[in-house]
Scaffold this active site. Structure first.
Site, PDB file in Angstrom:
ATOM      1  N   THR A   1       0.825  -1.209   0.000  1.00  0.00           N
ATOM      2  CA  THR A   1       0.000   0.000   0.000  1.00  0.00           C
ATOM      3  C   THR A   1       0.857   1.256   0.000  1.00  0.00           C
ATOM      4  O   THR A   1       0.570   2.212  -0.729  1.00  0.00           O
ATOM      5  CB  THR A   1      -0.957   0.003   1.209  1.00  0.00           C
ATOM      6  OG1 THR A   1      -1.709  -1.216   1.189  1.00  0.00           O
ATOM      7  CG2 THR A   1      -1.914   1.170   1.163  1.00  0.00           C
ATOM      8  N   CYS A   2       1.909   1.269   0.778  1.00  0.00           N
ATOM      9  CA  CYS A   2       2.806   2.429   0.810  1.00  0.00           C
ATOM     10  C   CYS A   2       3.478   2.614  -0.551  1.00  0.00           C
ATOM     11  O   CYS A   2       3.600   3.737  -1.049  1.00  0.00           O
ATOM     12  CB  CYS A   2       3.856   2.265   1.902  1.00  0.00           C
ATOM     13  SG  CYS A   2       3.179   2.127   3.564  1.00  0.00           S
ATOM     14  N   ALA A   3       3.892   1.525  -1.155  1.00  0.00           N
ATOM     15  CA  ALA A   3       4.512   1.577  -2.479  1.00  0.00           C
ATOM     16  C   ALA A   3       3.528   2.111  -3.507  1.00  0.00           C
ATOM     17  O   ALA A   3       3.880   2.945  -4.352  1.00  0.00           O
ATOM     18  CB  ALA A   3       5.028   0.199  -2.868  1.00  0.00           C
TER      19      ALA A   3
END
Length: 166
Positions: A59-61
């Site tokens: 998700t961060c990526a």
């Protein structure tokens, strides 16, 4: 204190995001060259702060990739991806992903950024990392948009953030 969830399990933060209309707290973070970077370094540009627990998660990526596309087209704005990752890992991630329009900044030397922005997770398995949030600061350093993502595994509201960016 705010509450977010990780796969439905509640986690508490140390505070609340800065309020819209207030001065954004200045910060002292570390870039890929191990230099100190502050919000004042970006005065004159709108700053989208993409605050994430770690770029080493899907998700961060995904949020870094998305903001690389959308904010990167804006000469009046900059996207700062802020996490607890080491600057070397942030730089490697951006290089591998071909992300030229976002700038990784690390909390490796201090958690004061997360404390000052109210996103420091204070309990649970992610204690010491930051909750997922987006804060947009205008050219003069005023907060113009905030979103604390309620479920850490969810992506932020990209459309709302881009609309707030103008």
């Amino acid at each position: 204190m705010a509450t977010v969830t990780l796969q439905g399990n509640p986690l508490n933060t140390n505070g609340e995001l800065p309020q819209v209309g207030t001065d954004a707290p200045d910060f002292n973070l570390t870039n890929g060259d191990l230099a100190h970077v502050s919000l004042k370094d970006y005065r004159g540009k709108k700053c989208l702060l993409n605050i994430v627990p770690s770029l080493d998660t899907p998700t961060c990526a995904a949020s870094a990739r998305k903001f690389n596309e959308t904010v990167g087209e804006r000469p009046d704005a900059v996207c700062l991806v802020i996490s607890a990752d080491l600057p070397f890992a942030q730089s490697r991630f951006c290089s591998i992903e071909g992300l030229d329009n976002v700038y990784g900044l690390s909390m490796m030397k201090s958690k004061n950024f997360a404390k000052d922005y109210g996103v420091l997770i204070t309990d649970g398995p992610l204690e010491g990392l930051s909750a997922r949030a987006v804060v947009i600061v205008d050219e003069e350093g005023k907060v113009i948009y905030t979103q604390l993502v309620p479920e850490i595994a969810d992506e932020p509201d990209y459309d709302a953030a881009m609309q707030a960016l103008g």
